[in-house]
Design a protein around this motif. Sequence first.
Motif, PDB file in Angstrom:
ATOM      1  N   GLY A  32       0.806  -1.201   0.000  1.00 53.38           N
ATOM      2  CA  GLY A  32       0.000   0.000   0.000  1.00 53.38           C
ATOM      3  C   GLY A  32       0.842   1.255   0.000  1.00 53.38           C
ATOM      4  N   ASP A  33       0.172   2.383   0.212  1.00 52.17           N
ATOM      5  CA  ASP A  33       0.882   3.650   0.317  1.00 52.17           C
ATOM      6  C   ASP A  33       0.823   4.114   1.769  1.00 52.17           C
ATOM      7  N   GLU A  34       0.949   5.425   1.991  1.00 54.52           N
ATOM      8  CA  GLU A  34       0.995   5.918   3.361  1.00 54.52           C
ATOM      9  C   GLU A  34      -0.372   5.926   4.034  1.00 54.52           C
ATOM     10  N   SER A  35      -1.447   5.796   3.257  1.00 60.77           N
ATOM     11  CA  SER A  35      -2.781   5.923   3.843  1.00 60.77           C
ATOM     12  C   SER A  35      -3.589   4.634   3.855  1.00 60.77           C
ATOM     13  N   GLU A  36      -3.323   3.706   2.928  1.00 63.48           N
ATOM     14  CA  GLU A  36      -4.121   2.487   2.854  1.00 63.48           C
ATOM     15  C   GLU A  36      -3.257   1.316   2.405  1.00 63.48           C
ATOM     16  N   CYS A  37      -3.721   0.107   2.741  1.00 59.44           N
ATOM     17  CA  CYS A  37      -2.939  -1.081   2.404  1.00 59.44           C
ATOM     18  C   CYS A  37      -3.840  -2.310   2.390  1.00 59.44           C
ATOM     19  N   LEU A  50      -0.863  -6.183  12.488  1.00 56.51           N
ATOM     20  CA  LEU A  50      -1.290  -4.800  12.673  1.00 56.51           C
ATOM     21  C   LEU A  50      -0.105  -3.863  12.871  1.00 56.51           C
ATOM     22  N   ASP A  51       0.979  -4.375  13.440  1.00 57.56           N
ATOM     23  CA  ASP A  51       2.174  -3.547  13.608  1.00 57.56           C
ATOM     24  C   ASP A  51       2.748  -3.129  12.255  1.00 57.56           C
ATOM     25  N   VAL A  52       2.649  -4.020  11.255  1.00 55.38           N
ATOM     26  CA  VAL A  52       3.131  -3.674   9.917  1.00 55.38           C
ATOM     27  C   VAL A  52       2.152  -2.717   9.234  1.00 55.38           C
ATOM     28  N   VAL A  53       0.873  -2.936   9.440  1.00 54.33           N
ATOM     29  CA  VAL A  53      -0.150  -2.050   8.873  1.00 54.33           C
ATOM     30  C   VAL A  53       0.001  -0.636   9.425  1.00 54.33           C
ATOM     31  N   GLY A  54       0.251  -0.518  10.725  1.00 54.35           N
ATOM     32  CA  GLY A  54       0.400   0.784  11.358  1.00 54.35           C
ATOM     33  C   GLY A  54      -0.907   1.551  11.396  1.00 54.35           C
ATOM     34  N   GLU A  55      -0.833   2.846  11.085  1.00 54.03           N
ATOM     35  CA  GLU A  55      -2.009   3.716  11.163  1.00 54.03           C
ATOM     36  C   GLU A  55      -2.825   3.718   9.874  1.00 54.03           C
ATOM     37  N   ARG A  56      -2.415   2.939   8.898  1.00 54.92           N
ATOM     38  CA  ARG A  56      -3.098   2.942   7.614  1.00 54.92           C
ATOM     39  C   ARG A  56      -4.449   2.222   7.675  1.00 54.92           C
ATOM     40  N   ALA A  76      -9.989 -13.068  13.280  1.00 56.53           N
ATOM     41  CA  ALA A  76      -9.637 -12.142  14.356  1.00 56.53           C
ATOM     42  C   ALA A  76      -9.061 -10.848  13.792  1.00 56.53           C
ATOM     43  N   LEU A  77      -8.263 -10.948  12.737  1.00 55.63           N
ATOM     44  CA  LEU A  77      -7.727  -9.751  12.101  1.00 55.63           C
ATOM     45  C   LEU A  77      -8.844  -8.934  11.472  1.00 55.63           C
ATOM     46  N   ARG A  78      -9.797  -9.622  10.854  1.00 52.35           N
ATOM     47  CA  ARG A  78     -10.948  -8.929  10.269  1.00 52.35           C
ATOM     48  C   ARG A  78     -11.658  -8.086  11.324  1.00 52.35           C
ATOM     49  N   GLU A  79     -11.843  -8.638  12.511  1.00 52.10           N
ATOM     50  CA  GLU A  79     -12.558  -7.922  13.567  1.00 52.10           C
ATOM     51  C   GLU A  79     -11.732  -6.780  14.141  1.00 52.10           C
ATOM     52  N   ALA A  80     -10.412  -6.968  14.230  1.00 51.30           N
ATOM     53  CA  ALA A  80      -9.553  -5.971  14.866  1.00 51.30           C
ATOM     54  C   ALA A  80      -9.174  -4.830  13.934  1.00 51.30           C
ATOM     55  N   ALA A  81      -9.267  -5.061  12.640  1.00 49.88           N
ATOM     56  CA  ALA A  81      -8.773  -4.081  11.661  1.00 49.88           C
ATOM     57  C   ALA A  81      -9.515  -2.756  11.756  1.00 49.88           C
ATOM     58  N   ASN A  82      -8.780  -1.695  11.462  1.00 45.94           N
ATOM     59  CA  ASN A  82      -9.358  -0.356  11.366  1.00 45.94           C
ATOM     60  C   ASN A  82     -10.096   0.044  12.638  1.00 45.94           C
ATOM     61  N   GLY A  83      -9.445  -0.220  13.764  1.00 41.99           N
ATOM     62  CA  GLY A  83     -10.009   0.160  15.053  1.00 41.99           C
ATOM     63  C   GLY A  83     -11.278  -0.571  15.410  1.00 41.99           C
ATOM     64  N   GLY A  84     -11.463  -1.746  14.807  1.00 37.96           N
ATOM     65  CA  GLY A  84     -12.644  -2.554  15.097  1.00 37.96           C
ATOM     66  C   GLY A  84     -13.739  -2.446  14.062  1.00 37.96           C
TER      67      GLY A  84
END
Length: 210
Positions: A32-37, A50-56, A76-84
């Motif tokens: 991805g880029d700096e905003s999405e991945c 999520l550590d690799v994803v970061g704030e994206r 579990a990743l599906r549920e946790a992604a993007n702040g839930g």
Amino acid sequence: MAAAKVDHAVVSGTFSLDGQTFDVDNNIWVIGDESECVVIDAPHDVQAILDVVGERTLKAILLTHAHDDHCRVAPALREAANGGSGAPILLHPDEKPLWELTHTDHLWDVDVADGFEVTVGGTTLKALHTPGHAPGAVCWYAPDLGCVFSGDTLFNGGPGATGRSFSDHPTILRSIGEKLLALPDETVVHTGHGDDTTIGAERAGIEAAG
């Protein structure tokens, strides 16, 4: 906007099939880029991914196949992604028998077919259906980035294993020959385990085996 790039980490866990369990190290690939991945596969450890994803924004979880070491933490990743708020899981439907060995209470969200495309960070990943290691195995090809994410279909040193349930050696050789050897020799192969290789580096061995 920054160009799309590939980020990488390695996580450790187990792979179980046919009554046997092995310790394995899996590659995590984030494109991805700096905003999405997007993430390629979901092995072992949600937080490590999520550590690799970061704030994206995580747009999707793209699975190469449904062996447990590649999809175990996908729900579990599906549920946790993007702040839930979640992110969809994409999988080829021929993987359902393998998926159900690990996940009996969850399904994936989007069926992938050969040629299916996902756009992220200004680049496109194209699904190449490459059965053999698993019936619905998919490699994700990013032509703009000059690379393909091969899961367990092709490794540094040759094709993926075909000695277990739902796999077939002639099929994986045909898949690699038809789909991966059609890519430019300089295409970098980002594998599910171990080191990168290139299509050119693997071509002679695959053609000799076929």
